[in-house]
Design a protein around this motif. Structure first.
Motif, PDB file in Angstrom:
ATOM      1  N   ILE A  92       4.986   6.936   1.380  1.00  0.00           N
ATOM      2  CA  ILE A  92       4.457   7.387   0.100  1.00  0.00           C
ATOM      3  C   ILE A  92       3.514   6.290  -0.381  1.00  0.00           C
ATOM      4  CG2 ILE A  92       4.990   8.047  -2.268  1.00  0.00           C
ATOM      5  CD1 ILE A  92       7.867   8.688  -1.268  1.00  0.00           C
ATOM      6  N   ALA A  93       2.262   6.646  -0.589  1.00  0.00           N
ATOM      7  CA  ALA A  93       1.286   5.663  -1.072  1.00  0.00           C
ATOM      8  C   ALA A  93       1.722   5.171  -2.448  1.00  0.00           C
ATOM      9  CB  ALA A  93      -0.101   6.288  -1.144  1.00  0.00           C
ATOM     10  N   THR A  94       1.518   3.907  -2.695  1.00  0.00           N
ATOM     11  CA  THR A  94       1.924   3.301  -3.959  1.00  0.00           C
ATOM     12  C   THR A  94       1.346   4.050  -5.153  1.00  0.00           C
ATOM     13  OG1 THR A  94       2.133   1.148  -2.913  1.00  0.00           O
ATOM     14  CG2 THR A  94       1.886   1.157  -5.297  1.00  0.00           C
ATOM     15  N   GLU A  95       0.062   4.380  -5.113  1.00  0.00           N
ATOM     16  CA  GLU A  95      -0.556   5.074  -6.241  1.00  0.00           C
ATOM     17  C   GLU A  95       0.040   6.472  -6.434  1.00  0.00           C
ATOM     18  OE1 GLU A  95      -3.505   5.459  -2.781  1.00  0.00           O
ATOM     19  OE2 GLU A  95      -2.392   3.822  -3.669  1.00  0.00           O
ATOM     20  N   PHE A 100       0.810  -1.216   0.000  1.00  0.00           N
ATOM     21  CA  PHE A 100       0.000   0.000   0.000  1.00  0.00           C
ATOM     22  C   PHE A 100       0.840   1.261   0.000  1.00  0.00           C
ATOM     23  CE2 PHE A 100      -2.984  -2.987   2.149  1.00  0.00           C
ATOM     24  CZ  PHE A 100      -3.942  -2.992   1.157  1.00  0.00           C
ATOM     25  N   ALA A 101       2.017   1.196   0.639  1.00  0.00           N
ATOM     26  CA  ALA A 101       2.858   2.381   0.763  1.00  0.00           C
ATOM     27  C   ALA A 101       4.318   1.973   0.889  1.00  0.00           C
ATOM     28  CB  ALA A 101       2.440   3.210   1.975  1.00  0.00           C
ATOM     29  N   TYR A 102       5.190   2.907   0.545  1.00  0.00           N
ATOM     30  CA  TYR A 102       6.635   2.692   0.620  1.00  0.00           C
ATOM     31  C   TYR A 102       7.245   3.630   1.638  1.00  0.00           C
ATOM     32  CZ  TYR A 102       6.468   0.112  -3.779  1.00  0.00           C
ATOM     33  OH  TYR A 102       6.217  -0.807  -4.743  1.00  0.00           O
ATOM     34  N   ARG A 103       8.171   3.112   2.439  1.00  0.00           N
ATOM     35  CA  ARG A 103       9.006   3.975   3.264  1.00  0.00           C
ATOM     36  C   ARG A 103      10.004   4.631   2.317  1.00  0.00           C
ATOM     37  NH1 ARG A 103      11.997   0.527   6.983  1.00  0.00           N
ATOM     38  NH2 ARG A 103      11.831  -0.865   5.233  1.00  0.00           N
ATOM     39  N   ILE A 104      10.649   5.700   2.749  1.00  0.00           N
ATOM     40  CA  ILE A 104      11.564   6.433   1.878  1.00  0.00           C
ATOM     41  C   ILE A 104      12.676   5.529   1.327  1.00  0.00           C
ATOM     42  CG2 ILE A 104      13.163   8.381   1.713  1.00  0.00           C
ATOM     43  CD1 ILE A 104      10.135   9.120   1.854  1.00  0.00           C
ATOM     44  N   PRO A 105      13.353   4.725   2.152  1.00  0.00           N
ATOM     45  CA  PRO A 105      14.397   3.861   1.582  1.00  0.00           C
ATOM     46  C   PRO A 105      13.855   2.878   0.533  1.00  0.00           C
ATOM     47  CG  PRO A 105      14.608   3.948   3.970  1.00  0.00           C
ATOM     48  CD  PRO A 105      13.310   4.617   3.621  1.00  0.00           C
ATOM     49  N   GLU A 106      12.637   2.396   0.750  1.00  0.00           N
ATOM     50  CA  GLU A 106      12.026   1.490  -0.223  1.00  0.00           C
ATOM     51  C   GLU A 106      11.700   2.215  -1.524  1.00  0.00           C
ATOM     52  OE1 GLU A 106       9.620  -1.620   2.622  1.00  0.00           O
ATOM     53  OE2 GLU A 106       8.723   0.352   2.267  1.00  0.00           O
ATOM     54  N   TRP A 138       3.251   9.998  -9.688  1.00  0.00           N
ATOM     55  CA  TRP A 138       4.343  10.974  -9.749  1.00  0.00           C
ATOM     56  C   TRP A 138       5.392  10.526 -10.757  1.00  0.00           C
ATOM     57  CZ3 TRP A 138       9.454   9.886  -8.510  1.00  0.00           C
ATOM     58  CH2 TRP A 138      10.320  10.978  -8.553  1.00  0.00           C
ATOM     59  N   PHE A 139       5.748   9.244 -10.722  1.00  0.00           N
ATOM     60  CA  PHE A 139       6.775   8.706 -11.618  1.00  0.00           C
ATOM     61  C   PHE A 139       6.319   8.810 -13.069  1.00  0.00           C
ATOM     62  CE2 PHE A 139       9.617   5.433 -13.370  1.00  0.00           C
ATOM     63  CZ  PHE A 139      10.806   5.828 -12.787  1.00  0.00           C
ATOM     64  N   GLU A 140       5.070   8.488 -13.342  1.00  0.00           N
ATOM     65  CA  GLU A 140       4.540   8.596 -14.705  1.00  0.00           C
ATOM     66  C   GLU A 140       4.513  10.038 -15.176  1.00  0.00           C
ATOM     67  OE1 GLU A 140       3.674   6.451 -17.211  1.00  0.00           O
ATOM     68  OE2 GLU A 140       4.655   5.007 -15.915  1.00  0.00           O
ATOM     69  N   ALA A 141       4.095  10.962 -14.306  1.00  0.00           N
ATOM     70  CA  ALA A 141       4.063  12.386 -14.670  1.00  0.00           C
ATOM     71  C   ALA A 141       5.475  12.897 -14.938  1.00  0.00           C
ATOM     72  CB  ALA A 141       3.404  13.201 -13.562  1.00  0.00           C
ATOM     73  N   TYR A 142       6.415  12.490 -14.112  1.00  0.00           N
ATOM     74  CA  TYR A 142       7.808  12.920 -14.286  1.00  0.00           C
ATOM     75  C   TYR A 142       8.368  12.344 -15.576  1.00  0.00           C
ATOM     76  CZ  TYR A 142      12.071  14.927 -12.473  1.00  0.00           C
ATOM     77  OH  TYR A 142      13.161  15.721 -12.301  1.00  0.00           O
ATOM     78  N   LYS A 143       8.058  11.084 -15.851  1.00  0.00           N
ATOM     79  CA  LYS A 143       8.529  10.414 -17.067  1.00  0.00           C
ATOM     80  C   LYS A 143       7.944  11.099 -18.311  1.00  0.00           C
ATOM     81  CE  LYS A 143       7.023   6.319 -18.421  1.00  0.00           C
ATOM     82  NZ  LYS A 143       6.734   4.884 -18.408  1.00  0.00           N
ATOM     83  N   THR A 144       6.669  11.423 -18.273  1.00  0.00           N
ATOM     84  CA  THR A 144       6.004  12.090 -19.388  1.00  0.00           C
ATOM     85  C   THR A 144       6.573  13.490 -19.613  1.00  0.00           C
ATOM     86  OG1 THR A 144       3.986  10.873 -18.933  1.00  0.00           O
ATOM     87  CG2 THR A 144       3.772  12.847 -20.264  1.00  0.00           C
ATOM     88  N   LEU A 156       5.497  15.380  -4.995  1.00  0.00           N
ATOM     89  CA  LEU A 156       5.326  13.992  -4.572  1.00  0.00           C
ATOM     90  C   LEU A 156       4.659  13.993  -3.206  1.00  0.00           C
ATOM     91  CD1 LEU A 156       5.845  10.949  -4.901  1.00  0.00           C
ATOM     92  CD2 LEU A 156       8.143  11.330  -3.979  1.00  0.00           C
ATOM     93  N   ARG A 157       3.490  13.373  -3.128  1.00  0.00           N
ATOM     94  CA  ARG A 157       2.743  13.351  -1.867  1.00  0.00           C
ATOM     95  C   ARG A 157       3.292  12.292  -0.930  1.00  0.00           C
ATOM     96  NH1 ARG A 157      -3.512  13.140  -3.089  1.00  0.00           N
ATOM     97  NH2 ARG A 157      -3.289  12.264  -1.034  1.00  0.00           N
ATOM     98  N   ALA A 158       3.349  12.636   0.331  1.00  0.00           N
ATOM     99  CA  ALA A 158       3.784  11.708   1.372  1.00  0.00           C
ATOM    100  C   ALA A 158       2.977  11.995   2.628  1.00  0.00           C
ATOM    101  CB  ALA A 158       5.271  11.878   1.643  1.00  0.00           C
ATOM    102  N   PHE A 159       2.989  11.050   3.544  1.00  0.00           N
ATOM    103  CA  PHE A 159       2.264  11.231   4.809  1.00  0.00           C
ATOM    104  C   PHE A 159       3.027  10.534   5.924  1.00  0.00           C
ATOM    105  CE2 PHE A 159       0.691   7.486   2.702  1.00  0.00           C
ATOM    106  CZ  PHE A 159       0.497   6.549   3.704  1.00  0.00           C
ATOM    107  N   LYS A 160       2.707  10.906   7.145  1.00  0.00           N
ATOM    108  CA  LYS A 160       3.371  10.339   8.314  1.00  0.00           C
ATOM    109  C   LYS A 160       2.451   9.358   9.020  1.00  0.00           C
ATOM    110  CE  LYS A 160       7.015  12.539   9.841  1.00  0.00           C
ATOM    111  NZ  LYS A 160       8.370  12.053   9.838  1.00  0.00           N
ATOM    112  N   VAL A 161       3.034   8.261   9.464  1.00  0.00           N
ATOM    113  CA  VAL A 161       2.379   7.326  10.378  1.00  0.00           C
ATOM    114  C   VAL A 161       3.372   7.162  11.506  1.00  0.00           C
ATOM    115  CG1 VAL A 161       1.509   4.994  10.727  1.00  0.00           C
ATOM    116  CG2 VAL A 161       1.121   6.144   8.536  1.00  0.00           C
TER     117      VAL A 161
END
Length: 70
Positions: A48-51, A10-16, A56-62, A37-42
């Protein structure tokens, strides 16, 4: 019963996120600070949510891909 290996991330930590994208920690934090790039704290973890990472990656790539003329 669902096997834990079948469960989507569902989400990635920064190192991931760094490992997944091949980008540096500082670059990802810059993108977050700029609101790109959206991120949130738990608790104390920044996630960073997977979606959000994928979109973000697709927008940056485009944005970075060269334009072709027909």
């Amino acid at each position: 019963m669902m096997n834990t290996k079948e469960l989507a991330k569902f989400a990635y930590r920064i190192p991931e996120a760094c490992t997944a994208t091949g980008l540096s920690r500082s670059f990802l934090y810059e993108q977050m600070a700029e609101g790109k790039l959206r991120a949130f704290k738990v608790g104390s973890r920044t996630l960073i949510a997977t979606e959000d990472l994928l979109s973000w990656f697709e927008a940056y790539k485009t944005k970075s891909s060269p334009k072709t003329e027909e």
